[in-house]
Design a protein around this motif. Structure first.
Motif, short mmCIF file in Angstrom:
data_model
loop_
_atom_site.label_atom_id
_atom_site.label_comp_id
_atom_site.label_asym_id
_atom_site.label_seq_id
_atom_site.Cartn_x
_atom_site.Cartn_y
_atom_site.Cartn_z
N ASN A 209 0.78 -1.10 0.02
CA ASN A 209 -0.16 0.01 0.10
C ASN A 209 0.93 1.21 0.10
O ASN A 209 2.01 1.32 0.44
CB ASN A 209 -0.87 0.12 1.33
N ILE A 210 0.50 2.25 -0.79
CA ILE A 210 1.02 3.37 -0.60
C ILE A 210 0.55 4.25 0.80
O ILE A 210 -0.57 4.42 0.95
CB ILE A 210 0.73 4.79 -1.81
N GLU A 211 1.45 4.49 1.60
CA GLU A 211 1.32 4.58 3.14
C GLU A 211 0.73 6.31 2.98
O GLU A 211 -0.03 6.79 3.68
CB GLU A 211 2.20 4.41 4.01
N CYS A 212 1.82 7.08 2.39
CA CYS A 212 1.41 8.39 2.38
C CYS A 212 2.22 8.95 1.12
O CYS A 212 3.32 8.54 0.68
CB CYS A 212 1.64 9.22 3.70
N THR A 213 1.82 10.10 0.68
CA THR A 213 2.47 10.91 -0.53
C THR A 213 2.60 12.05 -0.12
O THR A 213 1.67 12.96 0.49
CB THR A 213 1.71 10.66 -1.69
N PHE A 221 8.69 16.04 8.39
CA PHE A 221 8.24 16.70 9.59
C PHE A 221 7.00 16.40 9.86
O PHE A 221 6.19 16.71 11.06
CB PHE A 221 8.74 18.36 9.24
N GLN A 222 5.98 16.45 8.77
CA GLN A 222 4.50 16.22 9.34
C GLN A 222 4.15 14.80 8.56
O GLN A 222 3.24 14.78 7.80
CB GLN A 222 3.69 17.14 8.65
N PRO A 223 4.63 13.49 9.00
CA PRO A 223 4.30 12.30 8.64
C PRO A 223 2.73 12.03 8.94
O PRO A 223 2.26 12.56 9.87
CB PRO A 223 5.21 11.35 9.26
N LYS A 224 2.13 11.61 7.71
CA LYS A 224 0.55 11.37 8.12
C LYS A 224 0.38 10.01 9.02
O LYS A 224 -0.74 9.79 9.42
CB LYS A 224 -0.04 11.27 6.70
N THR A 225 1.29 9.12 8.84
CA THR A 225 1.00 7.92 9.51
C THR A 225 2.26 7.45 10.47
O THR A 225 3.30 7.93 10.24
CB THR A 225 1.08 6.59 8.48
N LEU A 226 2.22 6.78 11.40
CA LEU A 226 3.28 6.49 12.52
C LEU A 226 4.13 5.84 11.81
O LEU A 226 5.29 5.88 12.07
CB LEU A 226 2.46 5.69 13.73
N ARG A 263 -3.79 20.15 15.49
CA ARG A 263 -3.79 20.31 14.02
C ARG A 263 -5.13 19.37 13.77
O ARG A 263 -5.26 18.69 12.79
CB ARG A 263 -2.54 19.49 13.42
N SER A 264 -6.20 19.90 14.07
CA SER A 264 -7.70 19.55 14.26
C SER A 264 -7.63 17.77 14.26
O SER A 264 -8.18 17.02 13.72
CB SER A 264 -8.13 19.71 12.67
N TYR A 265 -7.09 17.32 15.73
CA TYR A 265 -7.03 16.10 15.95
C TYR A 265 -8.21 15.60 16.43
O TYR A 265 -8.85 16.32 17.12
CB TYR A 265 -5.91 15.72 16.94
N GLN A 266 -9.01 14.28 15.79
CA GLN A 266 -10.15 13.99 16.40
C GLN A 266 -10.06 13.16 17.54
O GLN A 266 -10.17 11.70 17.44
CB GLN A 266 -10.70 13.05 15.14
N CYS A 267 -9.53 13.65 18.63
CA CYS A 267 -9.32 12.94 19.96
C CYS A 267 -9.98 13.70 20.92
O CYS A 267 -10.39 15.00 21.02
CB CYS A 267 -8.02 12.54 20.23
N SER A 268 -10.27 13.02 21.98
CA SER A 268 -10.86 13.78 23.07
C SER A 268 -10.02 13.26 24.41
O SER A 268 -9.35 12.46 24.41
CB SER A 268 -12.52 13.19 23.08
N ARG A 338 9.21 22.42 21.06
CA ARG A 338 8.29 23.21 20.67
C ARG A 338 7.08 22.68 20.24
O ARG A 338 7.14 21.43 19.52
CB ARG A 338 8.55 24.19 19.39
N PRO A 339 5.76 23.23 20.87
CA PRO A 339 4.39 22.37 20.34
C PRO A 339 4.25 22.17 19.14
O PRO A 339 3.65 21.16 18.65
CB PRO A 339 3.41 23.33 21.12
N GLU A 340 4.67 23.12 18.17
CA GLU A 340 4.37 22.74 16.38
C GLU A 340 5.47 21.74 15.93
O GLU A 340 4.95 21.34 15.00
CB GLU A 340 4.66 24.26 15.94
N ASN A 341 6.28 21.23 16.78
CA ASN A 341 7.17 20.14 16.18
C ASN A 341 6.54 18.85 16.61
O ASN A 341 7.35 17.88 16.44
CB ASN A 341 8.60 20.28 16.73
N ILE A 342 5.75 18.90 17.58
CA ILE A 342 5.23 17.41 18.01
C ILE A 342 3.88 17.12 17.20
O ILE A 342 3.05 17.99 17.15
CB ILE A 342 4.98 17.51 19.46
N ILE A 343 3.82 15.82 16.76
CA ILE A 343 2.78 15.20 16.06
C ILE A 343 2.07 14.31 16.78
O ILE A 343 2.76 13.40 17.64
CB ILE A 343 3.36 14.65 14.56
#
Lengths: 346, 541
Positions: A209-213, A221-226, A263-268, A338-343
């Motif tokens: 599978n193509i994991e991400c492009t 810096f902003q990988p979409k998957t772990l 980053r609009s995370y869908q978590c609670s 820095r907070p912007e560097n954490i995913i």
């Protein structure tokens, strides 16, 4: 030329099923990156026409080429082992495609000389492939592939047989060829550095599978998957629990609170999440930053231009790149991320 | 892709059908006749037949053991020593691969016959009036001829394996404290075992089915073998059922040994090859201190070269008949102006050239199928290699039977080409498929991606890449066909004589000088072929 892969599927029983949906822009240098046996070369061979997919369509500039045989696609390929015809000299190798297309002899000659100049082998026309070095063979293979002005150029791990020094020169040659000819190019590799330095965009493969492009910067810096985060470069990965969600997401990890840009995370609140940040995002703290980690340097590994330090903190081992200030083993240190560097990954 | 595969499969039907018609149908006819109640009864209840079967086995086993025992030191010397003339010796031991047996028979008759060179030399030295050695028409003569062929064969088979034992095996053994004898016992012998078994199995089959050597040098009925007996039964007494039964038994035994050869060869090919700069044990320089090795080399040179030199020298010797004063002459060569001498040359060339064409075309198709369908290659090889265990005498008998059942007689030349093609096919397939398997698949794909269609790829990429295999196979097929006597004796149409048959008849008529001239021409053709093979590559049986 634009390339579109639509719902390509091909199963390898017992191994994986290849699934691919992808669009490439005109003149794009696109890399398929992934470990061995993840399906990247299979997809390349499907595009070239050597393998037939179980389902799906391939469009080249809007034209459906799925059922065309390889010889009618006008897609050139350069293989890892170069695959120069041993029975022909360099000139004949480069002129093979034009000759097959019945170009006039003088046009073939002009094109061959032009390409030999371009790959800096002007006097090599009469030499046989077995008299060439690895780098020279690779350049001839590249010249042969572009001689026919292909709509698409495929490069299947062309640098994997070269040593580090030669790789640099050949990479420059590939970049130069791509720049001059504006060819839409697909490059297959398992080498992250090659992918990062050459590509406009990268597709990361995992088990068919193509994991991400994305662009190299996005992927890094902003990988979409772990998986992508772990596969590319070095990473710090921590498990934590979401406490608050606002402009910043607060995550608790072994009594250490991390503030992460939302980053609009869908978590609670109460969800278990994974935090990810790169070693180079850890800097020496001045004492006023958001996420400060206290720890002791444990191990240092020398990489020539830098050290990689492992810092023992309350929330686990954190990898850091630096030369100063963690020079002493067991020394106390204070890090900041820095907070912007954490995913966050759920 | 699928279209190409379909095309290849359709093409594959051609050799499949041809071999079925020209090999399997005749052989099945032989087996049906042979394994009938009457056939088996005729053989098993006949004491003479039983003694012939036992003699065939006995001479086969003795020839194999002698060849292996005498050849073993030769394999060691070639694998472990360098010396001046090593290249020549290696080339010389390749000659028997392509040397027609009838030419070897002629040379051996001239050497060990009652009036042969050895007896005349002994008589001159001792002053005796009678020849002291009576070797002709005995088991000894058969063994001499078989070892002449098979000592070089054994060496050629075993020495490359010996040479390629990885040095790391010895180094590991030495570092663990093993001495020379222990290394020989625990490293060399196990490594060579499969190669020796494979060589011995093949040598046994070659000797067991040997025809012209036994026909001429055995002479006496008590020294007849199953192969010769099949020929006699079919040609002279027309006892076809008995001939078929003998042939069936012979084939069963030889196929058993061919399976042993294939299994051992397969096992051998799984051994790792040496790699790296210090991959093999470096060869030592042979000096005067290695006296036994030097003696052995001289013996081997004489043993292999003498029959051929004798033929060549006798072809320039004057006056027909024995015991007359001889001088140098070209009159035997001038006789080639006569139709009875030049016709066999043309006939031989005609049959050999068509055999080469058929064998090469079929082998290319079969090799292409093997390379595209590796999983099925074993089955394909069994199908096409079965002729290795079947003698051309038996195949010719099969043709005769099938034709008589059908009620019409096809062209004898066509049948002869078919027999020769079936005989050489295992070797030509092996030579061509070896090169075919080395074709870089990526080159073909590159050519495709550059716009070339299948026919253009075949012409511009594949054929140039396998050309050495084609030449090797072609030359080998040519040499085997040119020297083949069995099928020619059985199937050749009236008045159509090939060179080996002409030599056989000249020997029978005691016209040895003329036979020598014919033999020398045949030798030259075969040596030219051998030289070309040696330049182009190796024969891997």
């Amino acid at each position: 030329m634009k390339l579109k892969l639509e719902n390509i599927k091909m199963s390898y029983p017992g191994k994986f099923t290849l699934n691919a949906d992808l669009e490439l822009n005109q003149g794009e240098f696109h890399t398929f990156l992934g470990p061995s046996g993840c399906g990247k070369t299979t997809l390349l061979r499907i595009i070239a026409g050597f393998n037939t997919p179980d389902s799906g369509r391939i469009y080249l500039d809007g034209k459906d080429i799925t059922d065309l045989p390889p010889e009618k696609r006008n897609i050139s390929i350069v293989f890892q082992d170069y695959a120069l015809f041993p029975n022909m000299n360099v000139e004949k190798n480069i002129g093979y495609g034009p000759e097959t297309r019945h170009w006039p002899k003088d046009k073939i000659k002009t094109r061959t000389s032009e390409l030999l100049e371009a790959v800096e082998l002007p006097d090599y026309g009469k030499r046989k492939p077995d008299t060439l070095s690895g780098g020279e063979k690779q350049r001839v293979a590249l010249a042969r592939a572009i001689a026919v002005n292909p709509d698409l150029l495929l490069l299947d791990e062309p640098l994997s047989a070269a040593d580090e020094k030669l790789k640099g020169a050949l990479k420059a040659q590939i970049v130069e060829t791509h720049r001059k000819n504006h060819l839409t190019t697909i490059y297959v590799t398992h080498d992250q550095e090659e992918a990062m330095t050459l590509s406009d965009r990268i597709s990361v493969f995992r088990k068919g599978n193509i994991e991400c492009t994305g662009t190299p910067q996005e992927i890094y810096f902003q990988p979409k998957t772990l998986y992508t985060a772990k596969f590319i470069g070095q990473s710090n990965i921590l498990k934590g629990k979401v406490l608050n969600i606002g402009e910043l997401v607060e995550v608790e990890c072994q009594n250490q609170i991390f503030k992460v840009q939302n980053r609009s995370y869908q978590c609670s609140a109460g969800d278990m999440v994974t935090l990810f940040f790169r070693p180079e995002c850890c800097t020496a703290s001045q004492g006023k930053e958001e996420n400060i980690l206290l720890g002791k340097t444990a191990e240092r590994t020398f990489y020539g231009s830098r050290y990689t330090c492992s810092v023992k903190t309350a929330c686990g081992i954190i990898k850091v790149y630096d030369t100063y200030p963690f020079q002493l083993q067991g020394a106390d240190c204070q890090l900041a991320v820095r907070p912007e560097n954490i995913i966050l990954f759920q | 892709m699928r279209k190409n595969r379909l095309l290849l499969l359709l093409l594959f039907i051609v050799p499949f059908l041809l071999l079925t018609i020209f090999f399997y149908v005749p052989m099945i006819t032989v087996f049906i006749n042979g394994f009938s109640k009457e056939g088996l009864k005729a053989v098993l209840t006949d004491n003479y037949c039983r003694s012939i079967c036992l003699f065939s086995l006995k001479q086969g086993v003795l020839s194999t053991l002698l060849s292996a025992a005498i050849g073993f030191p030769g394999a060691y010397i070639l694998a472990r020593y360098t010396f001046r003339g090593k290249g020549f010796l290696k080339a010389l031991i390749t000659v028997p691969y392509v040397l027609p047996p009838i030419a070897a028979v002629l040379g051996i008759v001239l050497l060990i016959g009652n009036n042969g060179i050895i007896n005349r030399a002994l008589m001159a030295l001792s002053g005796a009036e009678q020849p002291p050695l009576h070797l002709l028409y005995s088991l000894k003569a058969i063994l001499i001829a078989h070892t002449f062929y098979n000592i070089p064969f054994f060496i050629r088979f075993v020495y490359p394996v010996w040479e390629n034992i990885p040095a790391s095996m010895y180094e590991a053994g030495k570092s663990l404290g093993a001495g020379r004898w222990r290394l020989f016992r625990t490293v060399t012998c196990p490594w060579l075992l499969c190669a020796i078994i494979a060589a011995c199995a093949l040598i046994f089959v070659l000797c067991f089915m040997s025809f012209s050597i036994v026909l001429v040098l055995g002479g006496n009925p008590q020294y007849s073998t199953m192969e010769v007996e099949i020929y006699k039964l079919a040609r002279t007494t027309s006892n076809i059922t008995k001939a078929c039964a003998l042939g069936g038994l012979e084939s069963l035994i030889s196929l058993l040994f061919i399976s042993l050869y294939t299994a051992a060869g397969h096992q051998q090919s799984s051994y790792p090859l040496p790699s790296g700069k210090h991959g093999t044990v470096p060869a030592k320089k042979l000096s005067m201190h290695h006296f036994p090795a030097l003696i052995y080399i001289v013996f081997l040179l004489i043993y292999v070269a003498m029959p051929m030199v004798t033929i060549a020298l006798n072809s320039f010797t004057g006056k027909s008949g024995w015991n007359k004063e001889n001088g140098l002459t070209l009159k035997w060569y001038k006789a080639f102006a006569q139709p009875n001498m030049y016709n066999p040359v043309f006939n031989t060339l005609f049959i050999a050239i068509f055999t080469v064409i058929c064998a090469i075309v079929l082998s290319i198709i079969i090799s292409a199928v093997i390379s595209r369908w590796p999983k099925g290659s074993f089955l394909i090889q069994i199908f096409f290699f079965a002729s290795l265990g079947i003698s051309s005498i038996l195949l010719s008998l099969g043709f005769m039977l099938t034709i008589s059942n059908l009620g019409f007689r096809p062209n004898g030349k066509l049948l002869l080409i078919a027999v020769h093609t079936a005989a050489v096919l295992p070797f030509t397939i092996k030579a061509i498929s070896l090169f075919y398997s080395r074709i870089n698949r990526r080159c073909i794909e590159c050519a495709q991606s550059l716009g070339a269609k299948q026919l253009r790829i075949l012409w511009t990429v594949k054929l140039p890449m396998i050309k050495n295999g084609i030449f090797t196979a072609g030359i080998f097929a040519f040499a085997v066909s040119a020297g083949e006597v069995n099928g020619a004796l059985m199937l050749a149409p009236e008045g159509f004589t090939t060179m080996p048959v002409a030599i056989y008849r000249l020997i029978g008529a005691y016209r040895f000088y003329q036979a020598c001239a014919m033999g020398t021409v045949l030798l030259l053709i075969c040596i030219a072929a051998f030289y070309a093979i040696d330049r182009l590559g190796e024969i891997n049986l």
